[in-house]
Design an enzyme around this catalytic site. Structure first.
Site, PDB file in Angstrom:
ATOM      1  N   ARG A 144       0.827  -1.211   0.000  1.00 28.48           N
ATOM      2  CA  ARG A 144       0.000   0.000   0.000  1.00 28.48           C
ATOM      3  C   ARG A 144       0.857   1.254   0.000  1.00 28.48           C
ATOM      4  NH1 ARG A 144      -4.750  -2.329   4.058  1.00 28.48           N
ATOM      5  NH2 ARG A 144      -6.006  -3.245   2.368  1.00 28.48           N
ATOM      6  N   TYR A 149      -6.308  -0.998  -6.708  1.00 22.37           N
ATOM      7  CA  TYR A 149      -5.739  -2.223  -6.136  1.00 22.37           C
ATOM      8  C   TYR A 149      -5.081  -1.983  -4.785  1.00 22.37           C
ATOM      9  CZ  TYR A 149      -1.349  -1.188  -8.904  1.00 22.37           C
ATOM     10  OH  TYR A 149      -0.231  -0.640  -9.488  1.00 22.37           O
ATOM     11  N   GLU A 150      -4.803  -3.082  -4.105  1.00 23.99           N
ATOM     12  CA  GLU A 150      -4.351  -3.085  -2.707  1.00 23.99           C
ATOM     13  C   GLU A 150      -5.385  -2.425  -1.784  1.00 23.99           C
ATOM     14  OE1 GLU A 150      -2.007  -4.941  -2.197  1.00 23.99           O
ATOM     15  OE2 GLU A 150      -1.153  -5.044  -4.193  1.00 23.99           O
ATOM     16  N   GLY A 151      -6.642  -2.587  -2.115  1.00 18.15           N
ATOM     17  CA  GLY A 151      -7.722  -1.982  -1.343  1.00 18.15           C
ATOM     18  C   GLY A 151      -8.103  -0.648  -1.952  1.00 18.15           C
TER      19      GLY A 151
END
Length: 596
Positions: free
Chosen positions: A295, A439-441
């Protein structure tokens, strides 16, 4: 053709003047990393970024990756560039020397990562995912696993991935269905399907190590029943050489909006041999070590794309002539003035510059705390660093990527119609930047993490790790004339953060929708206040040097002037964001579902 020049002067300012790199060198294991050594590494990183990676950026976008019968080939030049990248030791700069790494401080490694993202973010995903796998294995793997797998990942001989998402579940990993059945020899048979796996299959390295989330037969339901497994593409023999192909296959690659040089794969695991990493049913916690690293790296992707987009917008604004200045001709020898003279163009460029330099400074602060967390012997300092990094991770990921997309869009706007066509290569940055917000949340999930988890955690302790240094700075500089016009704006932004925090915490006691309704606005408000603080700190460093003669003074004057623009033109957004938060959740949640 696009241009890129690594912003080394600004990076050195952040590393050495703003945060004093000599203090980082005092941490255990960092004694060799003098400012001179760090500067030489940055210069070499600039060379490979500008001369090797950047020329492949448009090539990768045009060609993309190709898929045929389970085989994925990367664009022309990627394999050669990857070998050069590994030979230069760039896969190992911040890794532990025990596994072949160079142990470089994260404060410097993050600047190197920014350069790679500016030069060619699609290429950078291959070693970037490998570093995430390294972090997860180093934290959760057994000593035997670390010894067997990490040296090859650190060297770049093998690459790594994270395999979370399935066709029916992304954010809600509690629904994942991939199964792990124990074998008599201590291994597990992994069966299931994963999608959106960055670097899941490619031709750059001889082996790919997948970290796969799966369920054991007796696992509890939901996220409490997820385990993590190490599943290699090729099974290594006892002597370390590669043996047979494991029971997995790439079944397709995605055709995407951007990042075409990065292979985004659908992976099928059919009884593939894997090894449990960490404890059973504790895989999500182990994977989050990797995800938190990723992140922060995704945030740096946003910063990197913003920097290269801004550089190209500036170059075009200097060269493109169109119309005359509103206050009279500025280039009488030309048919028209450069568009740089127009207020709106300057607004776009200064907006980009203020956000980029502020984000770089904020990233430097976060990296400094992560370095303390990783290497300090002081337990209290490590706890404070962990708190601060946990608080700032969703802010860096979400705000940096939001701004990366916004700044790439401003670059296209600066170019006008010429930015929209592919000839100049600017529209690629808009397409490449967009995925980082997902992406990655997704960034909405990051905002929920900040407001729903980080703010109330331990009675609000994490938030004090930000508030206390800001309040101390304001108090210490009350008599600093250089900051007289900056501190009131910073103080007001901080008051907005504190009021918004109280409103959300109070509302959450009666209606949890208040948290969700306020979260995105709160993250941006908090992020702007964070940028205001680091800008004030930069002014404190730059202002005493801004009145001197020479080119160096011009650099410091530009710092002070950019800070003034940020405080007067961008920071006032905090007032509007606070007003939106005050309005509550009703206007969203009372709207009838059927009316959508």
């Amino acid at each position: 053709m696009p241009v890129y020049k690594a912003p080394l002067k600004d990076m050195r300012f952040v590393l050495h003047e703003l945060y004093d790199s000599t203090a980082i060198a005092e941490l255990p294991g960092n004694a060799d990393f003098t400012p001179e050594l760090i500067d030489s590494v940055l210069e070499e990183a600039a060379k490979i970024s500008e001369e090797v990676l950047f020329p492949l950026n448009q090539v990768g976008d045009r060609e993309g990756c190709t898929y045929e019968n389970g085989v994925v080939r990367t664009p022309t030049g990627y394999r050669e560039a990857y070998h050069t990248f590994c030979e230069g030791g760039w896969t190992s700069i911040s890794a532990d020397p025990d596994y072949g790494g160079q142990g470089m401080p994260l404060t410097a490694a993050m600047m190197v990562e920014e350069m790679f993202c500016s030069a060619n973010v699609a290429f950078g995903l291959y070693p970037g995912l490998s570093h995430g796998a390294y972090v997860a294995l180093k934290h959760s793997g057994s000593d035997e696993q670390k010894k067997a797998w990490l040296p090859n990942i650190v060297s770049g001989k093998w690459t790594g991935t994270m395999c979370l998402t399935e066709p029916h579940c992304g954010t809600d990993l509690g629904m994942l269905r991939t199964k792990a059945v124990p074998n008599d020899d201590g291994t597990y048979s992994i069966t299931g399907n994963k999608i959106f796996i960055s670097a899941g299959e490619h031709d750059l390295a001889e082996n790919i190590v997948h970290l796969v989330l799966a369920r054991l037969p007796d696992a509890p339901a939901g996220v409490k029943g997820i385990s993590m497994f190490l599943v290699p593409k090729f099974l290594p023999r006892e002597d370390g050489t590669l043996g047979p192909r494991n029971g997995m296959q790439c079944t397709a690659i995605e055709h995407k909006m951007g990042l075409n040089g990065s292979a985004t794969c659908a992976m099928s695991f059919d009884g593939a041999t894997g090894w449990l990493v960490g404890e059973p049913n504790k895989g999500l916690a182990a994977m989050f070590k990797m995800m938190n690293t990723e992140r922060l790296s995704v945030g740096i992707q946003g910063l990197g794309i913003a920097e290269v987009a801004y550089q190209n917008a500036v170059a075009y604004a200097r060269e493109r002539i169109q119309g005359r200045s509103l206050t009279g001709t500025k280039a009488p020898e030309k048919q028209a003035d450069p568009i740089l003279v127009h207020p709106d163009v300057r607004r776009m460029l200064l907006t980009s510059r203020a956000y980029i330099e502020g984000c770089r400074a904020l990233a430097g602060w976060v990296a400094r705390e992560l370095e303390i967390l990783e290497k300090s012997d002081d337990g209290d300092a490590k706890q404070a660093a962990d708190d601060f990094a946990s608080l700032m991770t969703p802010v860096v990921k979400a705000m940096f990527t939001d701004l990366g997309f916004e700044i790439a869009s401003l670059a296209v706007q600066t170019y006008g119609g010429h930015g929209y066509i592919r000839d100049h290569g600017i529209e690629q940055y808009v397409r490449d930047a967009r995925i980082a917000m997902l992406y990655e949340g997704t960034n909405g999930i990051q905002a929920l993490d900040l407001v729903g988890r980080k703010l109330p955690q331990d009675g609000g302790r994490l938030l004090t790790r930000f508030l206390d240094p800001v309040l101390e700075f304001i108090d210490a500089h009350q008599d600093n004339d250089a900051l007289a016009e900056f501190l009131p704006a910073l103080s007001q932004a901080l008051e907005h953060v504190q009021e918004a925090t109280g409103l959300i915490m109070e509302g959450a006691m009666t209606n949890r929708d208040e948290v969700g309704a306020a979260s995105v606005d709160y993250l941006r408000l908090f992020g702007l206040a964070s940028l205001a603080f680091v800008w004030a700190r930069m002014v404190a460093v730059a202002a005493p040097k801004a009145g001197e003669d020479g080119e160096a003074a011009q650099f410091y004057r530009a710092k002070v002037q950019t800070a003034k623009f940020f405080m007067e033109r961008l920071l006032p957004q905090t007032g509007a964001l606070l007003a939106a938060i005050r309005s509550g959740a009703a206007t969203m949640m009372e709207f009838e579902d059927a009316a959508f």
